[in-house]
Design an enzyme around this catalytic site. Structure first.
Site, PDB file in Angstrom:
ATOM      1  N   ASP A 142       0.844  -1.203   0.000  1.00  0.00           N
ATOM      2  CA  ASP A 142       0.000   0.000   0.000  1.00  0.00           C
ATOM      3  C   ASP A 142       0.874   1.245   0.000  1.00  0.00           C
ATOM      4  O   ASP A 142       2.043   1.202   0.404  1.00  0.00           O
ATOM      5  CB  ASP A 142      -0.882   0.021   1.262  1.00  0.00           C
ATOM      6  CG  ASP A 142      -1.884  -1.111   1.283  1.00  0.00           C
ATOM      7  OD1 ASP A 142      -2.163  -1.672   0.207  1.00  0.00           O
ATOM      8  OD2 ASP A 142      -2.379  -1.436   2.382  1.00  0.00           O
TER       9      ASP A 142
HETATM   10  N1  URA Z   1      -1.327  -5.828   3.926  1.00  0.00           N
HETATM   11  C1  URA Z   1      -1.769  -4.550   3.909  1.00  0.00           C
HETATM   12  O1  URA Z   1      -2.795  -4.246   4.509  1.00  0.00           O
HETATM   13  N2  URA Z   1      -1.064  -3.631   3.235  1.00  0.00           N
HETATM   14  C2  URA Z   1       0.089  -3.905   2.587  1.00  0.00           C
HETATM   15  O2  URA Z   1       0.707  -3.000   2.009  1.00  0.00           O
HETATM   16  C3  URA Z   1       0.542  -5.234   2.608  1.00  0.00           C
HETATM   17  C4  URA Z   1      -0.180  -6.184   3.272  1.00  0.00           C
END
Ligand code: URA
Length: 237
Positions: free
Chosen positions: A102
């Site tokens: 993310d």
């Molecule tokens: N899980 C999440 O919520 N975000 C990420 O970036 C990776 C795994």
């Protein structure tokens, strides 16, 4: 490098498809039809064509990036900085991220132009473990360990078992083998908590290099391929 291996890696087809093309006289090496799959070629200096279409040589690259917050795991975006903006010197090689983190997640992100490498690490069938360091808003209950192990239920269905190792009241390591959208954040929501900081620290047995500061990257070392459960690709540059 053998001509059949080279052509297959450039995406012309599988090794057996390439052998067939050679047999049919469709491949030219420096303007001469060649038929032997064992022929040795130099990808840097030889010119190869399939049906008179020149094959451009794109060597493979494998990078480890310490992804900072605020950068998106995509190759193009009109509004935000992408991970490709961080690795400008390799941008011409059509690199892409191996899976996604993310925008607000930090940590270990592999970047390559090798589709097979990406598939081997990201395909849900391969169950490659990915470990995250997580900080949370509320104290992490011991009961979350069993919940994660049993498989948290999200709207897509039940997740595969995940391992939760509580470090202190509001910090933990979590290891998952899938890569669903916002998976870790949604797993913590499911146990009435909220992720305030998320960092990927490990993929299979490959740990993020401590010497890489946020936004820094380096090439993977040959021995690190085996930590990922993969063979080193000798055709990398
Ligand atoms: N899980 C999440 O919520 N975000 C990420 O970036 C990776 C795994």
């Amino acid at each position: 490098m053998r001509i059949d291996k080279f052509l297959s890696q450039m995406g012309v087809g599988s090794r057996s498809e390439v052998k067939l093309l050679l047999k049919k006289g469709k491949i030219k090496l420096n303007d001469t039809i060649v038929k032997s799959p064992k022929l040795q070629i130099n990808p840097n200096s030889d010119r190869l064509s399939v049906d008179d279409q020149l094959i451009a040589y794109e060597p493979y690259v494998y990078l480890m990036l310490h992804k900072p917050k605020g950068v998106i795991s995509a190759t193009e975006d009109d509004a935000h900085r992408t991970i490709i903006d961080l690795i400008k010197e390799y941008a011409h090689l059509n690199l892409f991220p191996v899976g996604r983190l993310d925008k607000d997640t930090e940590g270990l992100l592999l970047i390559t132009n090798d589709g097979q490498f990406n598939h081997q690490l990201m395909s849900p069938n391969h169950h490659v473990p990915k470990t995250y360091y997580v900080e949370t808003l509320n104290p992490i209950e011991d009961s979350a360990i069993a919940c994660f192990k049993d498989g948290v239920i999200l709207k897509e269905g039940k997740l595969k078992p995940a391992e939760l190792q509580i470090l202190n009241t509001k910090a933990a390591y979590v290891t998952i083998t899938e890569g669903k959208f916002h998976q870790i954040k949604r797993m913590f929501h499911a146990v009435n908590n909220e992720v305030t900081y998320l960092k990927r620290i490990k993929i299979a047995d490959l740990t993020l290099d401590n010497n890489l500061k946020l936004g820094e990257y380096r090439k993977l070392k040959p021995e690190e391929f085996s930590l990922l459960g993969l063979a080193f690709n000798e055709d990398e540059i």
